[in-house]
Design a protein around this motif. Sequence first.
Motif, mmCIF file in Angstrom:
data_model
loop_
_atom_site.group_PDB
_atom_site.id
_atom_site.type_symbol
_atom_site.label_atom_id
_atom_site.label_comp_id
_atom_site.label_asym_id
_atom_site.label_seq_id
_atom_site.Cartn_x
_atom_site.Cartn_y
_atom_site.Cartn_z
ATOM 1 N N LEU A 131 0.826 -1.205 0.000
ATOM 2 C CA LEU A 131 0.000 0.000 0.000
ATOM 3 C C LEU A 131 0.862 1.258 0.000
ATOM 4 C CD1 LEU A 131 -2.622 -1.080 2.686
ATOM 5 C CD2 LEU A 131 -2.880 -1.136 0.208
ATOM 6 N N CYS A 132 0.332 2.297 -0.589
ATOM 7 C CA CYS A 132 1.026 3.586 -0.629
ATOM 8 C C CYS A 132 0.916 4.248 0.741
ATOM 9 C CB CYS A 132 0.395 4.461 -1.708
ATOM 10 S SG CYS A 132 0.887 6.186 -1.590
ATOM 11 N N PRO A 133 2.012 4.673 1.342
ATOM 12 C CA PRO A 133 1.947 5.302 2.670
ATOM 13 C C PRO A 133 1.282 6.669 2.632
ATOM 14 C CG PRO A 133 4.184 5.358 1.821
ATOM 15 C CD PRO A 133 3.376 4.567 0.831
ATOM 16 N N VAL A 134 1.157 7.240 1.439
ATOM 17 C CA VAL A 134 0.566 8.578 1.326
ATOM 18 C C VAL A 134 -0.957 8.510 1.229
ATOM 19 C CG1 VAL A 134 0.532 10.734 0.004
ATOM 20 C CG2 VAL A 134 2.664 9.422 0.230
ATOM 21 N N CYS A 135 -1.477 7.735 0.244
ATOM 22 C CA CYS A 135 -2.925 7.735 0.030
ATOM 23 C C CYS A 135 -3.594 6.475 0.553
ATOM 24 C CB CYS A 135 -3.237 7.916 -1.449
ATOM 25 S SG CYS A 135 -2.759 6.506 -2.457
ATOM 26 N N GLY A 136 -2.834 5.428 0.904
ATOM 27 C CA GLY A 136 -3.422 4.204 1.449
ATOM 28 C C GLY A 136 -3.952 3.261 0.390
ATOM 29 N N GLU A 141 -2.078 1.148 -8.047
ATOM 30 C CA GLU A 141 -3.267 1.900 -8.458
ATOM 31 C C GLU A 141 -3.178 3.387 -8.151
ATOM 32 O OE1 GLU A 141 -6.381 -0.097 -6.379
ATOM 33 O OE2 GLU A 141 -6.082 -1.946 -7.518
ATOM 34 N N CYS A 142 -2.286 3.780 -7.289
ATOM 35 C CA CYS A 142 -2.264 5.182 -6.891
ATOM 36 C C CYS A 142 -1.327 5.987 -7.776
ATOM 37 C CB CYS A 142 -1.860 5.326 -5.429
ATOM 38 S SG CYS A 142 -0.103 5.479 -5.146
ATOM 39 N N SER A 143 -1.479 7.304 -7.704
ATOM 40 C CA SER A 143 -0.676 8.159 -8.594
ATOM 41 C C SER A 143 0.333 8.990 -7.806
ATOM 42 C CB SER A 143 -1.607 9.072 -9.399
ATOM 43 O OG SER A 143 -2.533 9.673 -8.522
ATOM 44 N N CYS A 144 0.448 8.748 -6.496
ATOM 45 C CA CYS A 144 1.358 9.549 -5.670
ATOM 46 C C CYS A 144 2.802 9.469 -6.155
ATOM 47 C CB CYS A 144 1.315 9.088 -4.225
ATOM 48 S SG CYS A 144 -0.317 9.209 -3.507
ATOM 49 N N GLN A 145 3.217 8.225 -6.491
ATOM 50 C CA GLN A 145 4.618 8.055 -6.851
ATOM 51 C C GLN A 145 4.955 8.831 -8.124
ATOM 52 O OE1 GLN A 145 5.681 3.967 -6.758
ATOM 53 N NE2 GLN A 145 7.732 4.393 -6.015
HETATM 54 ZN ZN LIG Z 1 -0.627 6.916 -3.150
#
Ligand SMILES: [Zn+2]
Length: 165
Positions: A131-136, A141-145
């Motif tokens: 899981l992404c530590p920023v958005c969970g 699937e997340c775009s934080c990186q």
């Molecule tokens: Zn994220």
Amino acid sequence: MLFDLQRFFSMGASPTEKRFTADLSARDFCGAHVPAPIEAVFTAERQEDEVWLHLTANAEVCGVCARCLDPVVRQQAVDAEWTVKKKDLEDPDFELPRDEKGQLDVEEWLYQELLFQIPTVLLCSTDCQGLCPVCGKKRQECSCQKAATSTSADARLSILKTLLN
Ligand SMILES: [Zn+2]
Ligand SMILES: [Zn+2]
């Protein structure tokens, strides 16, 4: 299922094969579970002064991925064998589970084998990124990186700009 080892030592001239269904749905496997009944085959065969025991089964193990917490279902095969000598039955440290009458508890043996075989860390896939530590959300699937990468690219660009100026 119980199996009378003592009796088999004295009377078991011919091999025994027993098919049974084990319900281990209430048991815990380090956080994982086996909700469906397990079809298992137990074999006992006397070879001179020893008894050879064989246990096979296939279980559907349900747990969660240790990285992303998604449900994980995996097939777990059990193929265990054990050779018992008659004097082992008198041994208080005999390693196979027995009831108070000394009968082999085959279902408990199956549980112990499964517990030993099921990995303590289950993963949905070996390359699960968690899981992404920023958005969970899941990292895939997340775009934080991507955002973080573009920000650092911008930072480098701004240094270039400064140098150009
Ligand atoms: Zn994220
Ligand atoms: Zn995962």
